[in-house]
Design a protein around this motif. Structure first.
Motif, PDB file in Angstrom:
ATOM      1  N   PHE A 131      -0.037   1.426  -7.578  1.00  0.00           N
ATOM      2  CA  PHE A 131       0.449   1.642  -6.223  1.00  0.00           C
ATOM      3  C   PHE A 131       1.743   0.862  -6.005  1.00  0.00           C
ATOM      4  N   GLN A 132       2.619   1.412  -5.167  1.00  0.00           N
ATOM      5  CA  GLN A 132       3.838   0.683  -4.834  1.00  0.00           C
ATOM      6  C   GLN A 132       3.484  -0.567  -4.027  1.00  0.00           C
ATOM      7  N   ASP A 133       2.609  -0.388  -3.021  1.00  0.00           N
ATOM      8  CA  ASP A 133       2.172  -1.490  -2.178  1.00  0.00           C
ATOM      9  C   ASP A 133       0.936  -1.025  -1.408  1.00  0.00           C
ATOM     10  N   ARG A 134       0.474  -1.837  -0.472  1.00  0.00           N
ATOM     11  CA  ARG A 134      -0.722  -1.481   0.283  1.00  0.00           C
ATOM     12  C   ARG A 134      -0.486  -0.270   1.185  1.00  0.00           C
ATOM     13  N   ASP A 190       1.341   2.319   0.442  1.00  0.00           N
ATOM     14  CA  ASP A 190       1.172   3.457  -0.471  1.00  0.00           C
ATOM     15  C   ASP A 190      -0.312   3.749  -0.680  1.00  0.00           C
ATOM     16  N   ALA A 191      -1.105   2.724  -0.945  1.00  0.00           N
ATOM     17  CA  ALA A 191      -2.543   2.914  -1.174  1.00  0.00           C
ATOM     18  C   ALA A 191      -3.220   3.480   0.069  1.00  0.00           C
ATOM     19  N   ASP A 203      -8.215  -3.177  -0.278  1.00  0.00           N
ATOM     20  CA  ASP A 203      -7.139  -2.812  -1.203  1.00  0.00           C
ATOM     21  C   ASP A 203      -7.646  -2.672  -2.629  1.00  0.00           C
ATOM     22  N   GLY A 210      -8.692   1.074  -2.995  1.00  0.00           N
ATOM     23  CA  GLY A 210      -7.614   1.527  -3.845  1.00  0.00           C
ATOM     24  C   GLY A 210      -7.995   1.543  -5.308  1.00  0.00           C
ATOM     25  N   TYR A 217      -0.801  -3.153  -8.257  1.00  0.00           N
ATOM     26  CA  TYR A 217       0.160  -3.052  -7.161  1.00  0.00           C
ATOM     27  C   TYR A 217       1.491  -3.663  -7.603  1.00  0.00           C
ATOM     28  N   ARG A 218       2.576  -2.925  -7.430  1.00  0.00           N
ATOM     29  CA  ARG A 218       3.887  -3.497  -7.735  1.00  0.00           C
ATOM     30  C   ARG A 218       4.226  -4.606  -6.745  1.00  0.00           C
ATOM     31  N   PHE A 269       2.290  -7.009  -4.133  1.00  0.00           N
ATOM     32  CA  PHE A 269       0.963  -7.461  -3.706  1.00  0.00           C
ATOM     33  C   PHE A 269       1.101  -8.829  -3.056  1.00  0.00           C
TER      34      PHE A 269
END
Length: 209
Positions: free
Chosen positions: A2-5, A7-8, A125, A153, A186-187, A189
């Motif tokens: 995931f790019q970040d939360r 995105d998730a 997450d 996620g 996550y990229r 986080f």
């Protein structure tokens, strides 16, 4: 990955699109999942709040969960570890984490939304052992929701299997074979601070008002 939360949360919103129109109550597990809560609630045309639980850390390794405790003091212990936990340590750790929960409830403020009779989605997450999320699910289940869904996620297969015993439905976007930590997937986080949680809850309440 995931790019970040955000995105998730958006991906979970797509995965749970069938719940739109049923006004689900989305409960996020602080602190990491709280930024996901409003996004998912908006996507599903529902409500947003938090469910407060705290991980019980292992002796000498606070990051490893031997279990978790909810606001009422109910304790969930990892079944694989329960027989090996020193009762005195458990009592001390439980008291310490309940004090954190009490402080957070005061800090976050606001009236809690009653899950009784509601379709409830508990979001996180990601899951490692599953102990904290299971404690959250059990705490919500005790309040008699009509249906209890858990949305995460990422989680290892073993944790997903444990979650199924505590929810009516489990939606997990990614079940990797090689799992070391949630942040691995996550990229971005970044840690979520208490003030951010408080502000997200306040913003939601203002928006609903």
């Amino acid at each position: 990955m995931f790019q970040d939360r955000t995105d998730a949360a958006r991906q979970l919103g797509l995965a749970l699109a069938q719940l739109r129109g049923q006004r689900p109550l989305v409960l996020a597990v602080p602190r990491g999942a709280v930024p996901m809560g409003p996004i998912l609630a908006e996507a599903l045309e529902g409500d947003f709040d938090v469910v407060l639980v705290r991980k019980l850390g292992a002796p000498g390794n606070a990051e490893y969960a031997i279990g978790a405790v909810d606001e009422a003091g109910n304790v969930y212990l990892n079944p694989d570890l329960a027989a090996h936990v020193d009762p005195a340590y458990l009592a001390q750790e439980t008291a310490r984490q309940r004090a954190v929960l009490s402080r957070r409830r005061t800090q976050y403020g606001g009236a809690r939304i009653d899950p009784a009779g509601r379709l409830v989605v508990v979001v996180d997450d990601g899951v490692a052992t599953g102990a904290t999320l299971i404690a959250a699910l059990d705490a919500v289940r005790a309040q008699r929701p009509a249906r209890l869904v858990v949305a995460v996620g990422v989680a290892p297969a073993g944790a997903v299997a444990r979650l199924r015993a505590h929810a009516d439905e489990v939606v997990c976007l990614h079940v990797p074979q090689d799992f070391y930590a949630v942040g691995q997937f996550y990229r971005d986080f970044e840690p979520v601070e208490d003030e951010h949680v408080r502000q997200l809850l306040l913003d939601w309440q203002r928006g609903c008002g």
